[in-house]
Design a protein around this motif. Structure first.
Motif, PDB file in Angstrom:
ATOM      1  N   SER A   1      -7.646   2.892  -5.284  1.00  0.00           N
ATOM      2  CA  SER A   1      -8.269   3.424  -6.748  1.00  0.00           C
ATOM      3  C   SER A   1      -7.243   2.594  -7.778  1.00  0.00           C
ATOM      4  N   LYS A   2      -7.712   2.436  -8.986  1.00  0.00           N
ATOM      5  CA  LYS A   2      -6.679   2.076 -10.045  1.00  0.00           C
ATOM      6  C   LYS A   2      -5.500   2.684 -10.118  1.00  0.00           C
ATOM      7  N   GLU A   3      -5.811   4.104 -10.031  1.00  0.00           N
ATOM      8  CA  GLU A   3      -4.510   5.274 -10.423  1.00  0.00           C
ATOM      9  C   GLU A   3      -3.589   4.865  -9.087  1.00  0.00           C
ATOM     10  N   GLU A   4      -4.268   4.825  -7.772  1.00  0.00           N
ATOM     11  CA  GLU A   4      -3.535   4.559  -6.663  1.00  0.00           C
ATOM     12  C   GLU A   4      -2.708   3.306  -6.642  1.00  0.00           C
ATOM     13  N   ARG A   5      -3.398   2.256  -7.180  1.00  0.00           N
ATOM     14  CA  ARG A   5      -2.836   0.772  -7.380  1.00  0.00           C
ATOM     15  C   ARG A   5      -1.297   0.937  -8.291  1.00  0.00           C
ATOM     16  N   LYS A   6      -1.707   1.866  -9.255  1.00  0.00           N
ATOM     17  CA  LYS A   6      -0.280   1.831 -10.296  1.00  0.00           C
ATOM     18  C   LYS A   6       0.772   2.719  -9.671  1.00  0.00           C
ATOM     19  N   SER A   7       0.395   3.667  -8.678  1.00  0.00           N
ATOM     20  CA  SER A   7       1.589   4.406  -8.162  1.00  0.00           C
ATOM     21  C   SER A   7       2.010   3.819  -6.937  1.00  0.00           C
ATOM     22  N   MET A   8       1.436   3.078  -6.238  1.00  0.00           N
ATOM     23  CA  MET A   8       1.765   2.537  -4.918  1.00  0.00           C
ATOM     24  C   MET A   8       2.996   1.709  -4.830  1.00  0.00           C
ATOM     25  N   ASN A   9       3.931   1.813  -3.668  1.00  0.00           N
ATOM     26  CA  ASN A   9       4.987   0.862  -3.522  1.00  0.00           C
ATOM     27  C   ASN A   9       4.269  -0.476  -3.238  1.00  0.00           C
ATOM     28  N   LYS A  10       4.367  -1.641  -3.748  1.00  0.00           N
ATOM     29  CA  LYS A  10       3.453  -2.408  -3.126  1.00  0.00           C
ATOM     30  C   LYS A  10       4.309  -3.703  -2.242  1.00  0.00           C
ATOM     31  N   LYS A  11       5.669  -3.235  -2.471  1.00  0.00           N
ATOM     32  CA  LYS A  11       6.616  -4.209  -1.661  1.00  0.00           C
ATOM     33  C   LYS A  11       6.454  -4.576  -0.124  1.00  0.00           C
ATOM     34  N   PRO A  12       6.436  -3.171   0.532  1.00  0.00           N
ATOM     35  CA  PRO A  12       5.714  -3.207   2.109  1.00  0.00           C
ATOM     36  C   PRO A  12       4.387  -3.986   2.207  1.00  0.00           C
ATOM     37  N   TYR A  13       3.541  -4.073   1.466  1.00  0.00           N
ATOM     38  CA  TYR A  13       2.149  -4.733   1.394  1.00  0.00           C
ATOM     39  C   TYR A  13       2.461  -6.105   1.102  1.00  0.00           C
ATOM     40  N   TYR A  14       3.260  -6.439   0.308  1.00  0.00           N
ATOM     41  CA  TYR A  14       3.479  -7.793   0.222  1.00  0.00           C
ATOM     42  C   TYR A  14       4.051  -8.498   1.266  1.00  0.00           C
ATOM     43  N   ARG A  15       5.133  -7.774   1.807  1.00  0.00           N
ATOM     44  CA  ARG A  15       5.849  -8.341   3.113  1.00  0.00           C
ATOM     45  C   ARG A  15       4.839  -8.376   4.111  1.00  0.00           C
ATOM     46  N   GLN A  16       3.980  -7.409   4.530  1.00  0.00           N
ATOM     47  CA  GLN A  16       3.012  -7.330   5.539  1.00  0.00           C
ATOM     48  C   GLN A  16       1.965  -8.652   5.449  1.00  0.00           C
ATOM     49  N   THR A  17       1.701  -8.932   4.112  1.00  0.00           N
ATOM     50  CA  THR A  17       0.708  -9.863   3.979  1.00  0.00           C
ATOM     51  C   THR A  17       1.264 -11.278   4.115  1.00  0.00           C
ATOM     52  N   ALA A  18       2.676 -11.249   3.542  1.00  0.00           N
ATOM     53  CA  ALA A  18       3.316 -12.557   3.667  1.00  0.00           C
ATOM     54  C   ALA A  18       3.574 -13.044   5.187  1.00  0.00           C
ATOM     55  N   ILE A  19       3.898 -12.082   6.032  1.00  0.00           N
ATOM     56  CA  ILE A  19       4.110 -12.620   7.473  1.00  0.00           C
ATOM     57  C   ILE A  19       2.855 -12.982   8.094  1.00  0.00           C
ATOM     58  N   VAL A  20       1.623 -11.857   7.959  1.00  0.00           N
ATOM     59  CA  VAL A  20       0.512 -12.353   8.697  1.00  0.00           C
ATOM     60  C   VAL A  20      -0.007 -13.695   8.127  1.00  0.00           C
ATOM     61  N   PHE A  21       0.268 -13.782   6.994  1.00  0.00           N
ATOM     62  CA  PHE A  21      -0.283 -15.539   6.386  1.00  0.00           C
ATOM     63  C   PHE A  21       0.680 -16.448   7.045  1.00  0.00           C
ATOM     64  N   CYS A  22       1.989 -16.184   7.158  1.00  0.00           N
ATOM     65  CA  CYS A  22       2.683 -17.058   7.779  1.00  0.00           C
ATOM     66  C   CYS A  22       2.172 -17.475   9.094  1.00  0.00           C
ATOM     67  N   ILE A  23       1.834 -16.516   9.894  1.00  0.00           N
ATOM     68  CA  ILE A  23       1.769 -16.659  11.143  1.00  0.00           C
ATOM     69  C   ILE A  23       0.090 -17.241  11.415  1.00  0.00           C
ATOM     70  N   LEU A  24      -0.712 -16.859  10.601  1.00  0.00           N
ATOM     71  CA  LEU A  24      -1.952 -17.667  10.475  1.00  0.00           C
ATOM     72  C   LEU A  24      -1.865 -19.003   9.954  1.00  0.00           C
ATOM     73  N   SER A  25      -0.925 -19.431   9.372  1.00  0.00           N
ATOM     74  CA  SER A  25      -0.651 -20.791   9.017  1.00  0.00           C
ATOM     75  C   SER A  25      -0.149 -21.368  10.206  1.00  0.00           C
ATOM     76  N   ALA A  26       0.801 -20.984  11.014  1.00  0.00           N
ATOM     77  CA  ALA A  26       1.090 -21.454  12.363  1.00  0.00           C
ATOM     78  C   ALA A  26      -0.070 -21.423  13.140  1.00  0.00           C
ATOM     79  N   VAL A  27      -0.692 -20.775  13.265  1.00  0.00           N
ATOM     80  CA  VAL A  27      -2.347 -20.879  14.127  1.00  0.00           C
ATOM     81  C   VAL A  27      -2.885 -22.109  13.822  1.00  0.00           C
TER      82      VAL A  27
END
Length: 111
Positions: free
Chosen positions: A42-68
């Motif tokens: 939700s919008k409230e959860e988005r404001k309070s969540m620590n986005k750093k680990p989610y950005y890292r997870q997304t970045a690594i998965v996209f990097c692997i998919l790029s290699a595919v």
């Protein structure tokens, strides 16, 4: 190499480039966060969540998919079907990493 194979190979390399661009932007923690945890929050959860680990997870998965997609493009250009076997460990690695990192992130959030 036929025209259709050439067009498909070019398309695979373009998709790989786009995924790599998304990966780089996620490593830099810029742009929209393309992660289910963020998208379903939700919008409230988005404001309070620590986005750093989610950005890292997304970045690594996209990097692997790029290699595919690079592997797919190379197999088309080199006309070698055995190269396609490299996709299997890459895709499995992406799936296993996504699951393991989601579990790790949820454990860290509970602390």
């Amino acid at each position: 190499m036929t025209t259709g194979e050439l067009v498909t190979a070019i398309l695979m390399f373009v998709i790989a480039g786009i995924l790599l661009l998304f990966s780089i932007r996620s490593f830099l923690e810029r742009g929209f966060l393309l992660n289910n945890a963020y998208l379903y929050a939700s919008k409230e959860e988005r404001k309070s969540m620590n986005k750093k680990p989610y950005y890292r997870q997304t970045a690594i998965v996209f990097c692997i998919l790029s290699a595919v997609f690079i592997v797919i493009g190379l197999s088309l250009v080199l006309q070698n079907d055995k190269i396609m076997l490299l996709e299997i460990p890459l895709i499995l690695g992406a799936v296993i990493y996504a699951i393991a990192s989601a579990v790790r992130i949820s454990r860290e959030e509970k602390k």
